[in-house]
Design a protein around this motif. Structure first.
Motif, PDB file in Angstrom:
ATOM      1  N   ALA A 280     -12.077  -7.803  76.610  1.00  0.00           N
ATOM      2  CA  ALA A 280     -13.127  -7.951  77.621  1.00  0.00           C
ATOM      3  C   ALA A 280     -14.443  -7.386  77.093  1.00  0.00           C
ATOM      4  N   PHE A 281     -14.367  -6.235  76.417  1.00  0.00           N
ATOM      5  CA  PHE A 281     -15.576  -5.670  75.813  1.00  0.00           C
ATOM      6  C   PHE A 281     -16.215  -6.685  74.872  1.00  0.00           C
ATOM      7  N   ALA A 282     -15.400  -7.289  74.009  1.00  0.00           N
ATOM      8  CA  ALA A 282     -15.948  -8.228  73.023  1.00  0.00           C
ATOM      9  C   ALA A 282     -16.650  -9.390  73.702  1.00  0.00           C
ATOM     10  N   SER A 283     -16.067  -9.923  74.771  1.00  0.00           N
ATOM     11  CA  SER A 283     -16.694 -11.061  75.449  1.00  0.00           C
ATOM     12  C   SER A 283     -18.014 -10.658  76.082  1.00  0.00           C
ATOM     13  N   GLY A 284     -18.070  -9.480  76.699  1.00  0.00           N
ATOM     14  CA  GLY A 284     -19.327  -9.015  77.279  1.00  0.00           C
ATOM     15  C   GLY A 284     -20.381  -8.739  76.231  1.00  0.00           C
ATOM     16  N   PHE A 285     -19.947  -8.137  75.127  1.00  0.00           N
ATOM     17  CA  PHE A 285     -20.874  -7.873  74.018  1.00  0.00           C
ATOM     18  C   PHE A 285     -21.419  -9.175  73.452  1.00  0.00           C
ATOM     19  N   ILE A 286     -20.543 -10.146  73.220  1.00  0.00           N
ATOM     20  CA  ILE A 286     -20.975 -11.437  72.665  1.00  0.00           C
ATOM     21  C   ILE A 286     -21.974 -12.112  73.604  1.00  0.00           C
ATOM     22  N   TYR A 287     -21.719 -12.040  74.907  1.00  0.00           N
ATOM     23  CA  TYR A 287     -22.654 -12.629  75.872  1.00  0.00           C
ATOM     24  C   TYR A 287     -24.041 -12.018  75.703  1.00  0.00           C
ATOM     25  N   CYS A 299     -23.773  -3.703  74.414  1.00  0.00           N
ATOM     26  CA  CYS A 299     -22.588  -2.845  74.490  1.00  0.00           C
ATOM     27  C   CYS A 299     -22.318  -2.384  75.919  1.00  0.00           C
ATOM     28  N   ARG A 300     -23.359  -2.130  76.694  1.00  0.00           N
ATOM     29  CA  ARG A 300     -23.163  -1.777  78.102  1.00  0.00           C
ATOM     30  C   ARG A 300     -22.509  -2.936  78.848  1.00  0.00           C
ATOM     31  N   MET A 301     -22.943  -4.149  78.540  1.00  0.00           N
ATOM     32  CA  MET A 301     -22.324  -5.325  79.147  1.00  0.00           C
ATOM     33  C   MET A 301     -20.844  -5.393  78.758  1.00  0.00           C
ATOM     34  N   GLY A 302     -20.560  -5.117  77.486  1.00  0.00           N
ATOM     35  CA  GLY A 302     -19.175  -5.086  77.040  1.00  0.00           C
ATOM     36  C   GLY A 302     -18.376  -4.001  77.735  1.00  0.00           C
ATOM     37  N   ASN A 303     -18.954  -2.819  77.861  1.00  0.00           N
ATOM     38  CA  ASN A 303     -18.272  -1.723  78.545  1.00  0.00           C
ATOM     39  C   ASN A 303     -17.961  -2.076  79.994  1.00  0.00           C
TER      40      ASN A 303
END
Length: 335
Positions: A280-287, A299-303
């Protein structure tokens, strides 16, 4: 405009998760059927956030393959590049859930279809149509998927496609855990962004198998002894531009090529199931990264994505949407 924002490559599976939260594995009376595999989870998470995602994996000519493909199509993940592998089986995973810190895993990956993706499967993809290629460390454990991953990375670099490696250490998938590090270190010079836990970075620099200890069959959460600062330096020396070190409830630390570190706090929650949080972190980070955000905000989005998934009993099935993530971040103090 490129056809895909992200293509992920590697594992896919049916995930059978204990319905008896807190029970010892021997006392489980039933399982919920979800889907999983790090690349599948990441592709699903990206799709739910609104990115155009595709997955390169393999499934068998079996009902489990039907189950996986049906889920992906419902989620809007492009399945064009997913072959049916004759004679192989779609993978399966069983998981016990004993919060807060015991999550035993059993992998069924003998003759796994996703390990049989080939260079030809990669050649069927136009890498110039993809903004970011995400690769998974476990796909390096066997041929022919190992060569397929190296070939995909090479083709991506030739086309100017960003490459991201989720280090993804699963010790029981390697006949010799030291070979995990050998393969990861060989791939890293072709990688722009690397993501891993402290344990995964230490495993990538492993010198002796005795450094790895797995208790209670927690394959995804081993204890790996070593010098984490030295491991980080060695990864950066291999040429990655961005290294993200996941530190659980403490958030992440992100390093640039020069070694400058920035700590990014996580979101305080009480986890139900930590499996899938890193995906989930990776998907948020990629976004965030593909939308031009800086590394801290990405990274906050990934977190935020990770924090939401640990509150749920599964992985891909519970990836947050963009609206859910933005609302969660707003409720927890903003970016």
């Amino acid at each position: 405009m490129k056809t895909y924002d992200v293509l992920t490559v590697g594992r896919s599976s049916i995930d059978l998760y204990s319905q008896d939260i807190g029970a010892e594995f021997i006392d489980i009376t039933g399982f919920d059927a979800f889907v999983g595999g790090s690349p599948l989870n990441i592709a699903t998470g990206c799709s739910r956030l609104g990115l155009r995602a595709a997955l390169l994996t393999g499934v068998g000519e079996d009902k489990v393959g039907d189950f996986i493909l049906n889920f992906l199509r419902r989620e809007g993940v492009d399945t064009t590049f997913i072959p049916r592998i004759p004679g192989a089986r779609s993978s399966a995973v069983l998981l016990g859930i004993q919060p807060p810190d015991t999550f035993p895993l059993v992998f069924y990956r003998n003759n796994a279809a996703d390990s049989q993706i080939t260079v030809d499967h990669v050649n069927a993809i136009n890498m110039s149509d993809i903004r970011l290629l995400e690769l998974s460390g476990t796909a390096l454990n066997l041929e022919p998927s190992r060569s397929a991953v190296f070939h995909a990375a090479e083709q991506a670099k030739l086309q100017g496609t960003t490459t991201l490696l989720d280090i993804d250490f699963r010790a029981d998938q390697w006949s010799d855990v030291r070979s995990f590090g050998i393969m990861v270190r060989a791939l890293l010079p072709r990688i722009d962004i690397a993501i891993g836990t402290e344990e995964e970075l230490l495993a990538a620099m492993l010198e002796d198998a005795s450094q790895v200890t797995i208790e209670h069959q927690q394959i995804s959460a081993p204890t790996v002894r070593g010098d984490i600062d030295q491991a980080i330096e060695r990864v950066l020396a291999l040429g990655v531009n961005v290294l993200v070190v996941k530190r659980g409830s403490n958030g992440v630390s992100v390093y640039n090529a020069a070694g400058r570190r920035e700590d990014v706090p996580g979101f305080p929650v009480v986890p139900l199931n930590i499996l899938g949080a890193g995906d989930a972190f990776a998907s948020g980070f990629i976004y965030g990264y593909l939308n031009g955000w800086d590394l801290y905000k990405s990274c906050r989005m990934g977190n935020a994505s990770g924090a939401q998934v640990v509150l749920q009993p599964g992985c891909a099935n519970f990836m947050p949407t963009l609206d859910e993530s933005l609302a969660f971040i707003e409720q927890h103090g903003g970016f």
